[in-house]
Design an enzyme around this catalytic site. Structure first.
Site, PDB file in Angstrom:
ATOM      1  N   GLY A 151      15.528 -10.640   4.958  1.00 17.69           N
ATOM      2  CA  GLY A 151      15.144  -9.491   5.781  1.00 17.69           C
ATOM      3  C   GLY A 151      15.233  -9.740   7.269  1.00 17.69           C
ATOM      4  N   GLN A 173      -0.872   3.922   8.817  1.00 21.73           N
ATOM      5  CA  GLN A 173       0.006   4.534   7.814  1.00 21.73           C
ATOM      6  C   GLN A 173      -0.762   4.756   6.520  1.00 21.73           C
ATOM      7  OE1 GLN A 173       3.164   5.794   7.627  1.00 21.73           O
ATOM      8  NE2 GLN A 173       2.441   6.310   5.581  1.00 21.73           N
ATOM      9  N   GLY A 215      -1.643   4.794   2.783  1.00 24.36           N
ATOM     10  CA  GLY A 215      -1.203   3.851   1.748  1.00 24.36           C
ATOM     11  C   GLY A 215      -1.117   2.421   2.244  1.00 24.36           C
ATOM     12  N   GLN A 216      -1.508   2.200   3.501  1.00 23.52           N
ATOM     13  CA  GLN A 216      -1.367   0.858   4.088  1.00 23.52           C
ATOM     14  C   GLN A 216      -2.570   0.476   4.960  1.00 23.52           C
ATOM     15  OE1 GLN A 216       2.527   0.587   6.169  1.00 23.52           O
ATOM     16  NE2 GLN A 216       2.966  -0.896   4.561  1.00 23.52           N
ATOM     17  N   TYR A 236      -2.345  -3.298   5.411  1.00 21.32           N
ATOM     18  CA  TYR A 236      -1.201  -3.717   6.246  1.00 21.32           C
ATOM     19  C   TYR A 236      -1.400  -3.253   7.691  1.00 21.32           C
ATOM     20  CZ  TYR A 236       3.802  -4.250   7.447  1.00 21.32           C
ATOM     21  OH  TYR A 236       4.995  -4.608   8.011  1.00 21.32           O
ATOM     22  N   GLY A 287      10.036  -0.436  13.614  1.00 19.57           N
ATOM     23  CA  GLY A 287       9.796   0.719  12.762  1.00 19.57           C
ATOM     24  C   GLY A 287      10.310   0.409  11.368  1.00 19.57           C
ATOM     25  N   TYR A 288      10.825   1.417  10.715  1.00 13.48           N
ATOM     26  CA  TYR A 288      11.313   1.220   9.344  1.00 13.48           C
ATOM     27  C   TYR A 288      12.734   0.650   9.402  1.00 13.48           C
ATOM     28  CZ  TYR A 288       7.202   3.426   7.376  1.00 13.48           C
ATOM     29  OH  TYR A 288       5.909   3.697   7.005  1.00 13.48           O
TER      30      TYR A 288
END
Ligand code: CAA
Length: 241
Positions: A13, A141, A143-144, A147, A178-179
């Site tokens: 990654g 975010q 769901g996070q 994180y 970002g993503y």
């Protein structure tokens, strides 16, 4: 002068792109990884960069791993705290284990890696610490919760430590990607990625790992000596701070 760089989570990654870019910029580079032996072997075979196995979540393993890297390459000048994991889930379903694992790797890991390396940087009066935080540490975010909390913690760590390093020739900065099109983002349910996330990115696409790597190379360079405590956002305009 040839610098020595260590990139955590550097075999896949964003980390892999960072390691390669630092090598291309002239540094001697090592990477750490936690578990995927196959990916590490493939990365090293392709790049010639040696990968060392330990968990950034364990302080003692970091001390031993850092000593191994320094025995091979010399004192670490550039530390890129990139290793990070997700254990996404809505808060009402989030387990204590998912909370702990993410905090241990993404936040405690930054402490565990930086703390043993810091005294050497101080004594040599030079250092670059670059922490890979996240857009989701800036904006939060769904769901996070785990994180986002860990990545926001990395930003506080960066800003505080920068003030301690500034008069010792050490800069400490954060990058908030970002993503980016990595396995971590591709693991998001396709419907969520395509219908909720990509439409929120004004440039209309995911980022490339190399786009983050180029930010790291700049912050690691001698040219960036006046930049410390900063947060560099690279998110395609998704969240403007
Ligand atoms: N943005 C906007 N809406 C989102 C969303 C997001 N990121 N994630 C989920 N939603 C929406 C879903 O579309 C769904 O809405 P609808 O019912 O209207 O379609 C609702 O929230 C519930 O989602 P799910 O049905 O998927 O619920 P679930 O319990 O099965 O899964 C989840 C919840 C684990 C949060 C899952 O949706 C998910 O993984 N979402 C992505 C979370 C995310 O953005 N993670 C980032 C990973 S990449 C990364 O972390 C790198 C980085 O630094 C940027």
């Amino acid at each position: 002068m040839t610098r020595v760089a260590l990139v955590t989570g550097g075999t896949r990654g964003i980390g892999a792109a960072i390691a390669v870019a630092l090598k291309d910029s002239g540094a001697r580079v090592a990477v750490s990884y936690a578990g995927n032996d196959e990916a590490a072997a493939a990365f090293s075979a392709k790049t010639g960069i040696k990968a060392y196995k330990w968990s950034v979540a364990d302080y003692d393993e970091c001390v031993t791993g850092i000593a191994d890297v320094e025995a091979d390459l010399g004192p670490i000048d550039i530390l890129v705290n990139n290793a990070g994991i997700t254990r996404d889930g809505m808060f009402h379903k989030l387990t204590r284990e998912a909370w702990r694992e993410v905090i241990d790797t993404n936040l405690n890991g930054v402490f565990n890696m930086t703390h043993p390396i810091w005294p050497g940087m101080r004594s040599r009066k030079f250092g670059r610490v670059i922490n890979i935080s996240s857009i989701n540490g800036q904006k939060g975010q769904m769901g996070q919760v785990n994180y986002s909390a860990s990545k926001a913690g990395d930003l506080g760590f960066t800003k505080a430590l920068a003030q301690e390093g500034a008069f010792m020739g050490i800069t400490v900065n954060a990058i908030c990607p970002g993503y980016i099109g990595t396995e971590m983002v591709r693991a998001i349910p396709e419907k969520v990625l395509n219908e909720k996330i990509i439409p929120q990115i004004p440039v209309g696409r995911l980022g490339e790992p190399e786009e983050i790597a180029r930010c790291v190379v700049f912050l690691a360079s001698d040219d960036a000596g006046f930049i410390t405590g900063s947060t560099l956002t690279a998110n395609g305009g998704q969240f403007v701070v």
